[in-house]
Design an enzyme around this catalytic site. Structure first.
Site, PDB file in Angstrom:
ATOM      1  N   HIS A  79      40.826   7.060 -14.432  1.00 15.16           N
ATOM      2  CA  HIS A  79      39.933   7.224 -13.289  1.00 15.16           C
ATOM      3  C   HIS A  79      38.542   7.595 -13.791  1.00 15.16           C
ATOM      4  O   HIS A  79      38.418   8.418 -14.698  1.00 15.16           O
ATOM      5  CB  HIS A  79      40.442   8.344 -12.370  1.00 15.16           C
ATOM      6  CG  HIS A  79      41.702   7.996 -11.669  1.00 15.16           C
ATOM      7  ND1 HIS A  79      42.939   8.156 -12.248  1.00 15.16           N
ATOM      8  CD2 HIS A  79      41.916   7.477 -10.438  1.00 15.16           C
ATOM      9  CE1 HIS A  79      43.867   7.756 -11.402  1.00 15.16           C
ATOM     10  NE2 HIS A  79      43.281   7.339 -10.289  1.00 15.16           N
ATOM     11  N   GLU A 115      39.774  12.223 -21.544  1.00  9.84           N
ATOM     12  CA  GLU A 115      38.374  12.496 -21.833  1.00  9.84           C
ATOM     13  C   GLU A 115      38.238  13.367 -23.083  1.00  9.84           C
ATOM     14  O   GLU A 115      37.398  13.093 -23.955  1.00  9.84           O
ATOM     15  CB  GLU A 115      37.697  13.150 -20.621  1.00  9.84           C
ATOM     16  CG  GLU A 115      37.439  12.200 -19.475  1.00  9.84           C
ATOM     17  CD  GLU A 115      38.681  11.744 -18.702  1.00  9.84           C
ATOM     18  OE1 GLU A 115      38.581  10.768 -17.945  1.00  9.84           O
ATOM     19  OE2 GLU A 115      39.757  12.360 -18.849  1.00  9.84           O
ATOM     20  N   ASP A 129      31.326   7.133 -39.773  1.00 10.85           N
ATOM     21  CA  ASP A 129      30.206   6.192 -39.834  1.00 10.85           C
ATOM     22  C   ASP A 129      29.021   6.762 -40.596  1.00 10.85           C
ATOM     23  O   ASP A 129      28.412   6.081 -41.424  1.00 10.85           O
ATOM     24  CB  ASP A 129      29.776   5.795 -38.422  1.00 10.85           C
ATOM     25  CG  ASP A 129      28.588   4.854 -38.436  1.00 10.85           C
ATOM     26  OD1 ASP A 129      28.676   3.796 -39.082  1.00 10.85           O
ATOM     27  OD2 ASP A 129      27.562   5.194 -37.816  1.00 10.85           O
TER      28      ASP A 129
END
Length: 158
Positions: A79, A115, A129
């Site tokens: 959601h 989340e 990275d």
């Protein structure tokens, strides 16, 4: 026997209807652990790693928060949520491993585990990275839910 919540009666993917659930305060804490080789650890200055791309942990904190806010765009059946708060804390533990803790909170009908997990994951990927120029021996070891409160049942990993 329990069933998958994201499948309808015909077995097709389906978003969970949370319309009848109670609105409660919900919190989730997820942790990612990243192992850095000595080639990367040599670049520590104070509490962060400095690179030509900038401060690694500070950048990873921002990336983790941004990712947590956009989880529904990445995970198909999540959601879309307006988080009340999201924090990412990054520390180097006693084993010289990076520990990333992402805490997401909301007052809503659905939880924020995805989340928090997304925030911790993207923070770990950002560290990879930004440090890969020093070494590709960086290992994202695990990403796991540490704790959640609110909803049907609470959870806390021992």
């Amino acid at each position: 026997m329990s069933t998958f919540t994201h499948l309808d009666s015909a077995g097709n993917p389906s978003m969970v209807d949370v319309g009848e659930k109670a609105v409660t305060r919900r919190t989730a804490i997820a942790r990612a652990t990243v192992s850095l080789p000595e080639e990367v650890l040599r670049h520590f200055e104070g509490e962060d790693i400095r690179t030509k791309k900038g401060p690694v942990f500070q950048t990873a904190i921002l990336a983790g928060i941004m990712a947590a806010k956009r989880t529904a765009e990445l995970i198909p059946l999540c959601h879309p949520l307006g988080l009340d708060n999201c924090t990412v804390k990054i520390t180097l533990d006693e084993n010289r491993e990076v520990r990333i803790d992402c805490t997401a909170t909301i007052t809503a009908r659905t939880g924020v585990e995805m989340e928090a997990l997304t925030g911790a994951s993207v923070a770990a990927l950002t560290i990879y990275d930004m440090c890969k120029a020093f070494s590709h021996d960086i290992v994202i070891q695990e990403i796991k839910l540490q704790e959640k409160t609110g909803g049907k049942r609470d959870f806390k990993r021992n």
